[in-house]
Design an enzyme around this catalytic site. Structure first.
Site, PDB file in Angstrom:
ATOM      1  N   TYR A 279      -9.374 -12.764  10.943  1.00  0.00           N
ATOM      2  CA  TYR A 279      -8.596 -11.550  11.217  1.00  0.00           C
ATOM      3  C   TYR A 279      -8.035 -11.586  12.639  1.00  0.00           C
ATOM      4  O   TYR A 279      -7.033 -10.976  12.946  1.00  0.00           O
ATOM      5  CB  TYR A 279      -9.442 -10.299  10.981  1.00  0.00           C
ATOM      6  CG  TYR A 279      -8.612  -9.061  10.723  1.00  0.00           C
ATOM      7  CD1 TYR A 279      -7.681  -9.036   9.688  1.00  0.00           C
ATOM      8  CD2 TYR A 279      -8.757  -7.928  11.509  1.00  0.00           C
ATOM      9  CE1 TYR A 279      -6.920  -7.906   9.441  1.00  0.00           C
ATOM     10  CE2 TYR A 279      -8.001  -6.787  11.266  1.00  0.00           C
ATOM     11  CZ  TYR A 279      -7.083  -6.786  10.231  1.00  0.00           C
ATOM     12  OH  TYR A 279      -6.319  -5.654   9.993  1.00  0.00           O
TER      13      TYR A 279
ATOM     14  N   ILE B  85       0.844  -1.196   0.000  1.00  0.00           N
ATOM     15  CA  ILE B  85       0.000   0.000   0.000  1.00  0.00           C
ATOM     16  C   ILE B  85       0.876   1.242   0.000  1.00  0.00           C
ATOM     17  O   ILE B  85       0.557   2.244  -0.654  1.00  0.00           O
ATOM     18  CB  ILE B  85      -0.953  -0.021   1.203  1.00  0.00           C
ATOM     19  CG1 ILE B  85      -2.043  -1.086   0.990  1.00  0.00           C
ATOM     20  CG2 ILE B  85      -1.593   1.351   1.434  1.00  0.00           C
ATOM     21  CD1 ILE B  85      -2.968  -1.288   2.159  1.00  0.00           C
TER      22      ILE B  85
ATOM     23  N   LYS C 240      -6.327  -3.195  15.426  1.00  0.00           N
ATOM     24  CA  LYS C 240      -6.808  -2.132  14.538  1.00  0.00           C
ATOM     25  C   LYS C 240      -7.877  -1.280  15.222  1.00  0.00           C
ATOM     26  O   LYS C 240      -7.982  -0.068  14.955  1.00  0.00           O
ATOM     27  CB  LYS C 240      -7.357  -2.735  13.244  1.00  0.00           C
ATOM     28  CG  LYS C 240      -6.301  -3.328  12.339  1.00  0.00           C
ATOM     29  CD  LYS C 240      -5.299  -2.288  11.847  1.00  0.00           C
ATOM     30  CE  LYS C 240      -4.390  -2.874  10.775  1.00  0.00           C
ATOM     31  NZ  LYS C 240      -3.379  -1.901  10.297  1.00  0.00           N
TER      32      LYS C 240
END
Length: 257
Positions: free
Chosen positions: A158, A23, A165
């Site tokens: 996840y 990214i 997060k």
């Protein structure tokens, strides 16, 4: 009259480049094309052979080794930015890590050391970068990080990164409040599934990616360049009134979970 999306004359740091699928690469590309000048960091000397060929597409930025767990390397990064420009207009944090044995297990079973390591690299390092950047943003600036919908809702596999997060997104809101009076904006970007090296560590990632391609409103995955374009928006004057948010760049996938 220059576009409000222009980054001409803006300078800053893009942290977390590993290879062409990163990214961070899409962010550095988009920022360069919008007119910005960057220092780009990578965490391991092993990554050099993958990232050196990418330099022309990022406008030939200065590369610096920066493992965020090594405080002296973080100090050297911001010292170099100060020496080079005297200021920083933006910092892009595209860094996350969790030990595989913890990532592949239940949150219930996660080790204390593994959880602490994931939190330090993926979340607290953003706080440390914000602290370093604060004194170099006397005229304001933008701090951005990368999150994922698994921090808001439970996403299969996840696992431990969900709480990590969630902490990063909460941190974003608190930093936005604390730094807002100085004109420093703080936001999270939430891409959907993207085939990066970090994502490859998730179990059944291909299944999640196929779900994104088949069920997101746009019937595709976001690209690293899509994320880079959002970074330009949020770091430029176009995003001057935006702070403390989680900005989704996922082809609408989050509305279908």
């Amino acid at each position: 009259m220059p576009s409000v999306f222009s980054m001409q004359g803006k300078v800053g740091i893009v942290a977390g480049l590993a290879n062409e699928d990163s990214i961070a690469f899409g962010c550095a590309q988009a920022l360069h094309e919008a007119g910005a000048e960057c220092i780009v960091t990578y965490a391991s000397p092993k990554a050099e052979r993958f990232i050196t060929p990418l330099l022309p597409e990022m406008g030939g930025p200065e590369l610096m080794l920066c493992d965020v767990q090594k405080e002296h390397q973080l100090d050297e990064l911001f010292t170099r930015a100060k020496e080079r420009w005297g200021r920083v207009d933006f910092v892009i944090h595209s860094i996350a890590f969790a030990p595989l044995e913890d990532l592949h297990g239940r949150v219930t079973d996660s080790s204390q050391d593994g959880f602490a390591l994931a939190m330090d690299v993926s979340c607290h390092s953003f706080i440390r970068m914000a602290k370093q950047a604060e004194s170099l943003m006397s005229d304001g600036g933008a701090l951005l990080n990368m999150t994922y919908y698994g921090g808001e809702k439970v996403v299969n596999n996840y696992n431990m990164m969900g709480p990590v997060k969630a902490a990063l997104e909460s941190t974003t809101r608190y930093l936005a409040e604390e730094l807002g009076t100085q004109g420093i904006r703080v936001n999270s970007i939430s891409p959907g599934p993207i085939r990066t090296r970090a994502a490859s560590g998730l179990e059944a990632f291909d299944e999640l990616a196929r779900d994104g391609e088949s069920r997101s409103p746009l019937r595709r995955l976001a690209s690293t360049r899509d994320v880079g374009n959002a970074v330009v928006y949020l770091a430029s004057e176009a995003g001057s009134a935006v702070t403390g948010i989680t900005h989704y760049v996922d082809a609408g996938h989050h509305i279908r979970f």
